[in-house]
Design a protein around this motif. Structure first.
Motif, PDB file in Angstrom:
ATOM      1  N   VAL A   8       0.861  -1.186   0.000  1.00 24.61           N
ATOM      2  CA  VAL A   8       0.000   0.000   0.000  1.00 24.61           C
ATOM      3  C   VAL A   8       0.895   1.233   0.000  1.00 24.61           C
ATOM      4  O   VAL A   8       1.783   1.358   0.840  1.00 24.61           O
ATOM      5  CB  VAL A   8      -0.895  -0.005   1.262  1.00 24.61           C
ATOM      6  CG1 VAL A   8      -1.763   1.239   1.300  1.00 24.61           C
ATOM      7  CG2 VAL A   8      -1.747  -1.255   1.300  1.00 24.61           C
ATOM      8  N   ASP A  10       1.677   4.793   0.924  1.00 21.55           N
ATOM      9  CA  ASP A  10       1.197   5.690   1.973  1.00 21.55           C
ATOM     10  C   ASP A  10       2.048   6.962   1.981  1.00 21.55           C
ATOM     11  O   ASP A  10       3.233   6.910   2.328  1.00 21.55           O
ATOM     12  CB  ASP A  10       1.294   4.976   3.326  1.00 21.55           C
ATOM     13  CG  ASP A  10       0.659   5.786   4.439  1.00 21.55           C
ATOM     14  OD1 ASP A  10       0.202   6.915   4.157  1.00 21.55           O
ATOM     15  OD2 ASP A  10       0.616   5.304   5.580  1.00 21.55           O
ATOM     16  N   SER A  13       4.060   7.673   5.198  1.00 16.19           N
ATOM     17  CA  SER A  13       4.978   6.693   5.809  1.00 16.19           C
ATOM     18  C   SER A  13       6.341   7.307   6.163  1.00 16.19           C
ATOM     19  O   SER A  13       6.942   6.929   7.168  1.00 16.19           O
ATOM     20  CB  SER A  13       5.142   5.468   4.920  1.00 16.19           C
ATOM     21  OG  SER A  13       5.669   5.877   3.683  1.00 16.19           O
ATOM     22  N   LYS A  76      -2.563   1.826   5.244  1.00 20.50           N
ATOM     23  CA  LYS A  76      -2.327   3.269   5.337  1.00 20.50           C
ATOM     24  C   LYS A  76      -2.373   3.678   6.804  1.00 20.50           C
ATOM     25  O   LYS A  76      -3.246   3.231   7.549  1.00 20.50           O
ATOM     26  CB  LYS A  76      -3.411   4.019   4.565  1.00 20.50           C
ATOM     27  CG  LYS A  76      -3.111   4.139   3.094  1.00 20.50           C
ATOM     28  CD  LYS A  76      -4.039   5.157   2.480  1.00 20.50           C
ATOM     29  CE  LYS A  76      -3.489   5.574   1.137  1.00 20.50           C
ATOM     30  NZ  LYS A  76      -4.216   6.677   0.562  1.00 20.50           N
ATOM     31  N   GLU A  78      -3.194   6.527   8.025  1.00 26.16           N
ATOM     32  CA  GLU A  78      -4.427   7.277   8.299  1.00 26.16           C
ATOM     33  C   GLU A  78      -5.597   6.334   8.599  1.00 26.16           C
ATOM     34  O   GLU A  78      -6.404   6.612   9.477  1.00 26.16           O
ATOM     35  CB  GLU A  78      -4.779   8.132   7.086  1.00 26.16           C
ATOM     36  CG  GLU A  78      -4.742   9.611   7.395  1.00 26.16           C
ATOM     37  CD  GLU A  78      -5.015  10.467   6.187  1.00 26.16           C
ATOM     38  OE1 GLU A  78      -5.178   9.939   5.078  1.00 26.16           O
ATOM     39  OE2 GLU A  78      -5.037  11.693   6.367  1.00 26.16           O
ATOM     40  N   THR A  79      -5.656   5.227   7.868  1.00 27.98           N
ATOM     41  CA  THR A  79      -6.746   4.269   8.086  1.00 27.98           C
ATOM     42  C   THR A  79      -6.673   3.722   9.509  1.00 27.98           C
ATOM     43  O   THR A  79      -7.683   3.631  10.212  1.00 27.98           O
ATOM     44  CB  THR A  79      -6.655   3.105   7.070  1.00 27.98           C
ATOM     45  OG1 THR A  79      -6.610   3.655   5.765  1.00 27.98           O
ATOM     46  CG2 THR A  79      -7.831   2.167   7.184  1.00 27.98           C
ATOM     47  N   ALA A 155     -11.158   0.932   2.748  1.00 31.09           N
ATOM     48  CA  ALA A 155     -10.606   1.574   3.952  1.00 31.09           C
ATOM     49  C   ALA A 155     -11.691   1.762   5.009  1.00 31.09           C
ATOM     50  O   ALA A 155     -11.470   1.494   6.197  1.00 31.09           O
ATOM     51  CB  ALA A 155      -9.987   2.920   3.583  1.00 31.09           C
TER      52      ALA A 155
END
Lengths: 199, 92
Positions: A8, A10, A13, A76, A78-79, A155
């Motif tokens: 994924v 991101d 990151s 992610k 944020e998820t 998500a």
């Protein structure tokens, strides 16, 4: 041989890795990047600014604990953070006895005009807020994540701990309930959307 | 409700239910106050000591390997000298 999950991408990151190593500037940038989203979700689920602030701060503190151990490419960041915020909101709603389970019949909307409803827009906003507030919490969360936060279904499903199909079903029930609750306001809503006069 | 009606409803919902502004400063201050500052110092020290330890180990290992190589070379040369001497003394 097992199915290999795709990596994924991101954009956060890099900041997470630096913050995890103790970089204060990266940590500050990370807070600026993620806190508005957490705040919006917390406010829409709790409808209380003080509680939304507490949840946002608590989620950010948990972020510091996970940042050094975070493995990029799996999900992610944020998820994960939105999931933490959502769970914190659910915990607060449960503790306060305000959590509305699926299947619990929502209170019928009070159709009486509000005292300060001298402006059509204010009245309409109050009706929409009321209709949203009366949805069962998981339905409201599904609508908040997919509609207001524009998160992809995958998500949003991860945040709620359900499959994409289950999320679609949750969304469909939520939208149906909103349609019923806002049936009388349909004309005003369409007008508001076209003319854009609702602030 | 038709599709176009639904999209219009979405747009209206967006405008009709705005989120109040976030108290960014308070949230930022609280988050940064909870940021583990001591950990970063510890991490820096860990990184520095790690690098120092690695340098010492590699340096010592390299020195020992070089010494061992030199000793081996000396032994080989001594062997070759001895063989040559033996060969010469036998033939002449």
């Amino acid at each position: 041989m097992g199915v290999v999950e795709p990596l994924v991408f991101d954009p956060l990151s890099g900041l997470v890795a630096k913050a995890g190593r103790g970089d204060r500037q990266a940590a500050s940038d990370l807070v600026k990047a993620v806190s508005p989203g957490v705040w919006r979700i917390a406010w829409r689920l709790l409808r209380d600014a003080a509680e939304a602030e507490d949840v946002t701060q608590e989620a950010l503190i948990r972020m510091w604990k996970i940042a050094p151990k975070w493995k990029p490419g799996r999900a992610k960041f944020e998820t994960w953070l939105y999931q933490v915020a959502t769970n914190l909101c659910f915990d607060r709603l449960r503790k306060a006895g305000r959590f509305v389970e699926e299947g619990a019949a929502p209170e019928p909307c009070d159709k009486a005009p509000l005292p300060d409803a001298d402006l059509a827009g204010t009245n309409l906003r109050a009706r929409i807020d009321l209709a949203l507030a009366q949805l069962p919490d998981r339905q409201r969360t599904a609508i908040v994540l997919t509609h207001y936060e524009s998160l992809p279904a995958k998500a949003a499903g991860e945040i709620l701990g359900i499959s994409v199909d289950a999320l679609e079903s949750l969304l469909s029930r939520g939208r149906r309930a909103l349609r019923v609750a806002l049936a009388e306001e349909k004309h005003d809503l369409l007008e508001a959307a076209v003319e854009g006069y609702v602030a | 409700m038709t599709d176009s009606g639904f999209h219009a409803l979405n747009r209206a919902l967006d405008k009709a239910s705005p989120v109040p502004p976030m108290p960014m400063e308070r949230i930022q201050d609280a988050a940064m106050a909870a940021f583990p500052a001591s950990k970063s110092v510890m991490d820096n020290w860990t990184a520095r000591f790690g690098a120092l330890a690695a340098t010492i180990v590699l340096g010592f290992g390299g020195f020992m390997a070089f010494q061992s190589y030199q000793a081996e070379q000396r032994a080989l040369v001594a062997d070759a000298d001895a063989f040559a001497e033996a060969l010469l003394s036998e033939s002449f």
